[in-house]
Scaffold this active site. Structure first.
Site: not given
Length: 265
Positions: A117, A143
């Site tokens: 990501s 994350y």
């Protein structure tokens, strides 16, 4: 992959939903060669079981797409004692890929595609506290750490596999309308309104979001770009922290220690 005539093995946590998806794929593509296997990436036992079953039942593995993930969930610990985001997003994929390397090498030329990501930017691998035992848990910090781990793992995998015919790529799929954001909306209630507003039209559909993964999996001539990072079906540069080879090597060793993976060579 099914439309291209591939035998597709779907490794999924929820077998009921996986079976439904497999049926939809068969009907949409006319390809009946779709297999569902159980995999819970939060369990290293489950990862080892899938790898054992796959190795025993499948003749080859041409493309491994490490696609599963969890985003900004509460602080949960897995049965192995790992923080859930790092376990599911990185450690499970790390172990699975390594356990399937024999099959990948025997099927070469083959590829490993790691879905990361853009959130890896600003991430840091906190080696002295990977699981937030000493510091307050922050779901976004966690994350980012896990997505940076994807990039570094892909880079180090490419270095280690140079000359074997197995190549590795990481990518940012885009912001996609899926259930991945369910925990984000819990942490940040205002996002629920944003995600249901007209701005949601700017998000990618799952089909659009899959395009860069497909590009990395099947585009001819990418072999010399092994270890690279892609976005919108084009090679792009990672954040500086995604190009730190010393951290990538240290992460590999620490990941192997945590999951109990002993390299054969």
């Amino acid at each position: 992959m099914a439309r291209r005539g591939a035998r597709v093995v779907m490794a999924c946590r929820d077998l009921t939903r996986a079976a439904r998806a497999a049926d939809e794929i068969r009907q949409a593509t006319g390809n009946s060669n779709i297999v569902v296997r159980h995999l819970d990436l939060a369990s290293m036992y489950s990862v080892r079981e899938l790898a054992r079953e796959f190795t025993a039942s499948e003749d080859r593995l041409d493309i491994l797409i490490n696609n599963a993930g969890v985003m900004m969930c509460p602080k949960w610990l897995t049965e192995d004692g790992f923080e859930t985001q790092l376990a599911v997003n990185h450690l499970g994929h790390f172990l699975l890929t390594n356990l399937l390397l024999g099959k990948l090498k025997s099927s070469a030329p083959s590829r490993v595609v790691n879905v990361s990501s853009i959130a890896h930017k600003g991430g840091k691998i906190q080696f002295d506290d990977l699981f937030f035992a000493k510091r307050p848990y922050n779901s976004l910090v966690s994350y980012r750490q896990s997505k940076l781990a994807n990039v570094l793992f892909s880079r180090e995998l490419a270095r280690r596999l140079k000359g074997t015919g197995v190549t590795s790529y990481s990518l940012h799929p885009g912001v996609i309308r899926t259930e991945l954001t369910r925990h984000v909306e819990t942490w940040f209630p205002m996002l629920r309104a944003i995600l249901s507003a007209p701005s949601v039209l700017l998000m990618k559909t799952p089909t659009q979001g899959a395009q860069t993964s497909i590009y990395c999996a099947v585009t001819p001539g990418l072999e010399h770009k092994s270890g690279s990072y892609f976005s919108d079906c084009a090679m792009t540069e990672t954040a500086p922290e995604g190009r730190d080879d010393a951290v990538a090597k240290r992460l590999w060793k620490e990941s192997a220690r945590l999951v109990g993976y002993i390299e054969k060579d």
